[in-house]
Motif scaffolding. Structure first.
Motif, PDB file in Angstrom:
ATOM      1  N   GLU A  12      42.184  56.297  25.472  1.00  0.00           N
ATOM      2  CA  GLU A  12      42.282  55.189  24.526  1.00  0.00           C
ATOM      3  C   GLU A  12      43.222  54.088  25.029  1.00  0.00           C
ATOM      4  N   THR A  13      44.319  54.490  25.682  1.00  0.00           N
ATOM      5  CA  THR A  13      45.275  53.494  26.176  1.00  0.00           C
ATOM      6  C   THR A  13      44.630  52.548  27.178  1.00  0.00           C
ATOM      7  N   ASN A  14      43.804  53.101  28.060  1.00  0.00           N
ATOM      8  CA  ASN A  14      43.137  52.263  29.057  1.00  0.00           C
ATOM      9  C   ASN A  14      42.178  51.263  28.405  1.00  0.00           C
ATOM     10  N   SER A  20      42.705  43.924  26.040  1.00  0.00           N
ATOM     11  CA  SER A  20      43.756  42.905  25.947  1.00  0.00           C
ATOM     12  C   SER A  20      43.740  41.971  27.144  1.00  0.00           C
ATOM     13  N   ALA A  21      43.413  42.518  28.322  1.00  0.00           N
ATOM     14  CA  ALA A  21      43.437  41.721  29.541  1.00  0.00           C
ATOM     15  C   ALA A  21      42.297  40.714  29.609  1.00  0.00           C
ATOM     16  N   ASN A  27      33.348  38.954  25.781  1.00  0.00           N
ATOM     17  CA  ASN A  27      33.202  39.714  24.540  1.00  0.00           C
ATOM     18  C   ASN A  27      33.199  41.197  24.923  1.00  0.00           C
ATOM     19  N   ILE A  28      34.320  41.873  24.679  1.00  0.00           N
ATOM     20  CA  ILE A  28      34.520  43.232  25.197  1.00  0.00           C
ATOM     21  C   ILE A  28      34.012  44.279  24.205  1.00  0.00           C
ATOM     22  N   HIS A  29      33.158  45.193  24.718  1.00  0.00           N
ATOM     23  CA  HIS A  29      32.734  46.387  23.977  1.00  0.00           C
ATOM     24  C   HIS A  29      33.389  47.584  24.668  1.00  0.00           C
ATOM     25  N   GLN A 106      44.255  44.994  39.391  1.00  0.00           N
ATOM     26  CA  GLN A 106      44.947  43.752  39.091  1.00  0.00           C
ATOM     27  C   GLN A 106      43.999  42.828  38.316  1.00  0.00           C
ATOM     28  N   ARG A 107      44.515  42.162  37.301  1.00  0.00           N
ATOM     29  CA  ARG A 107      43.653  41.358  36.429  1.00  0.00           C
ATOM     30  C   ARG A 107      42.870  40.306  37.215  1.00  0.00           C
ATOM     31  N   ILE A 108      43.538  39.552  38.096  1.00  0.00           N
ATOM     32  CA  ILE A 108      42.868  38.472  38.829  1.00  0.00           C
ATOM     33  C   ILE A 108      41.735  39.029  39.689  1.00  0.00           C
TER      34      ILE A 108
END
Length: 378
Positions: A12-14, A20-21, A27-29, A106-108
Motif C-alpha cells: 500500500e505504501t508504494n 503522489s508523485a 490520472n492514476i489508477h 527516480q521521478r524524472i
C-alpha cells in the motif's frame, strides 16, 4: 486531456508514493494484485500499466504475459530490483515488457518512461488502423477482380432470357405462364442493370442512374410479386401493409434492391425463430414517404449496431461479404433519403427509410405503428 496510468503493487505504501508523485501528470489508477488489475482493465481501457515485479500471487511479468494477449496495444512497464534483471531482460526480448525501471526509481526518469510509453501506445494504435485500411484495400482489389469476372459471366448467361418472347407468343393463352414470363423479364431487366452498374464501376464510370416519378405502392406490389418466387424469403411469414399512395423521384430497380436486401436480412434474422414474422410497411408523412421493414428475430447487439453500416463488416461469417447494408445506405442516400435502424437482442430489428415526396401531397397516413389502413399477406 489527462491520460490514464494503472499502477499495480501489493504494498500500500508504494501505491501512495506513486500516486503522489504522478497525480499532477496523469490520472492514476491503482491495484494491489494482478487479479484486481485485470478487473480494472476489463471495465476501463488504460494505455500504460506499471507493475512491481515481485508480488505474491502473480509476478509482474506473468501478469504482463496475460495483458499482451488480451490488450496488445497496452504498454507494460516493470519496476524491479537488481536481482530480477536477467528475468526482466528475457521478458523484454519476448515482447512482454515495454521497458523496465530499477528500484528505487527516480521521478524524472520514470516520468520520461511513462510519456514514451504513452507515445508507443498511440503509435501502436495508429499502425493497427493503417494495417486494417491496407487489408480493406487489398480485399477491395480482390473483390473488384472477382466482381468483374462474375459480371462478364452473368452478362453472357443473361443473353438467353430474351427468348421469353417465344413463351409469350406460343403460350399467350396460358395466363399463369405469361405472368411467370413477365416476372422473369422483370428479373432480367434488374440483373442487366446491375451488371451494367458493376461494369461502370470497374471502369470508374460514376454516372448517376436515372430517376423518375415513381408510385411506391406499385413499386412495393411488384416487389411482393417477385418475392413469391424468391426461395430465400419465407413468403408465408411476410406481411405487407400499405397506406396512401406516396410518389417519389426514384429508380424502381434501385429501390427494389434496397427493400429486397432488407427483407432477406430479416429472413435470416427469423430463421429458427418460432412464429418469426417479417413486416414490410409503406406509409406517408406530410413531406416524406416511409418504408419500414421489421422482424421479430434475433435482434442486433448494441456493439454490432454501431458497425452495421461499415463496408465489409458482417456477422454472417463466410455466408456474408459485408457489402449489403453499405450499398443499401448509399442507394437510399442517392435518393436524398435517410435510413435508420433500431434493434435490441432478442427483440428483432426495424429498418426505416424516409424518402422525400415528389411535389406536394396530402397526408394520407404513416408507418405501421401510426395507423396503416390496408393490409395484405403473401
Amino acid at each position: 486531456m489527462t491520460r490514464d496510468i494503472l499502477y499495480v503493487d501489493d504494498e500500500e505504501t508504494n501505491l501512495i508514493v506513486f500516486e503522489s508523485a504522478f497525480e499532477d501528470d496523469f490520472n492514476i489508477h491503482t491495484a494491489t494484485s494482478a487479479a484486481e488489475a485485470l478487473e480494472i482493465l476489463e471495465e476501463h481501457p488504460i494505455p500504460v500499466v506499471v507493475a512491481d515485479q515481485r508480488m505474491p500471487e502473480m509476478t509482474g511479468v506473468e501478469m504482463f504475459a496475460i495483458l499482451r494477449q488480451k490488450y496488445p496495444h497496452t504498454q507494460r512497464v516493470i519496476l524491479t530490483g537488481y536481482a530480477d534483471s536477467e528475468a526482466i531482460i528475457d521478458a523484454i526480448n519476448e515482447g512482454q515488457v515495454y521497458q523496465y525501471v530499477r528500484k528505487p526509481w527516480q521521478r524524472i526518469e520514470l516520468l520520461a518512461v511513462l510519456r514514451r510509453a504513452l507515445q508507443a501506445h498511440d503509435l501502436s494504435l495508429q499502425n493497427s488502423v493503417l494495417t486494417d485500411r491496407l487489408l480493406v484495400s487489398e480485399r477491395s482489389a480482390m473483390l473488384g477482380q472477382a466482381t468483374a469476372r462474375i459480371a462478364h459471366e452473368m452478362s453472357n448467361q443473361l443473353n438467353v432470357l430474351p427468348l421469353l418472347e417465344v413463351i409469350e407468343d406460343e403460350y399467350a393463352q396460358d395466363e399463369q405462364l405469361v405472368q411467370l414470363a413477365e416476372i422473369a423479364r422483370s428479373t432480367y431487366e434488374r440483373l442487366t442493370e446491375l451488371v451494367s452498374e458493376v461494369k461502370d464501376f470497374m471502369r470508374f464510370d460514376t454516372k448517376v442512374f436515372d430517376r423518375q416519378s415513381l408510385n411506391l405502392t406499385d413499386c412495393v406490389q411488384e416487389l411482393v410479386s417477385f418475392l413469391r418466387f424468391h426461395r430465400s424469403v419465407p413468403h408465408d411469414r411476410l406481411r405487407v401493409k400499405m397506406s396512401g399512395a406516396p410518389v417519389v423521384n426514384g429508380n424502381k430497380l434501385k429501390l427494389h434492391q434496397v427493400m429486397l436486401n432488407l427483407v432477406q436480412n430479416a429472413a435470416d434474422a427469423i430463421e429458427g425463430v418460432d412464429e418469426g414474422m417479417i413486416e414490410l410497411t409503406l406509409g406517408q408523412l406530410p413531406d416524406r414517404a416511409v418504408i419500414c421493414i421489421s422482424d421479430n428475430g434475433c435482434g442486433i447487439a448494441p456493439e454490432t449496431l454501431k458497425r452495421i453500416w461499415e463496408p465489409f463488416f458482417t456477422t454472417k461469417g463466410p455466408g456474408g461479404n459485408g457489402m449489403g447494408l453499405d450499398i443499401t445506405r448509399q442507394l437510399v442516400e442517392s435518393h436524398e433519403g435517410v435510413i435508420e435502424c433500431t434493434s435490441s437482442p432478442g427483440q428483432g430489428a426495424r429498418f426505416t427509410i424516409y424518402l422525400p415526396l415528389a411535389g406536394e401531397q396530402e397526408h394520407d397516413g404513416e408507418c405501421a405503428e401510426s395507423g396503416t389502413t390496408t393490409s395484405s399477406l403473401l
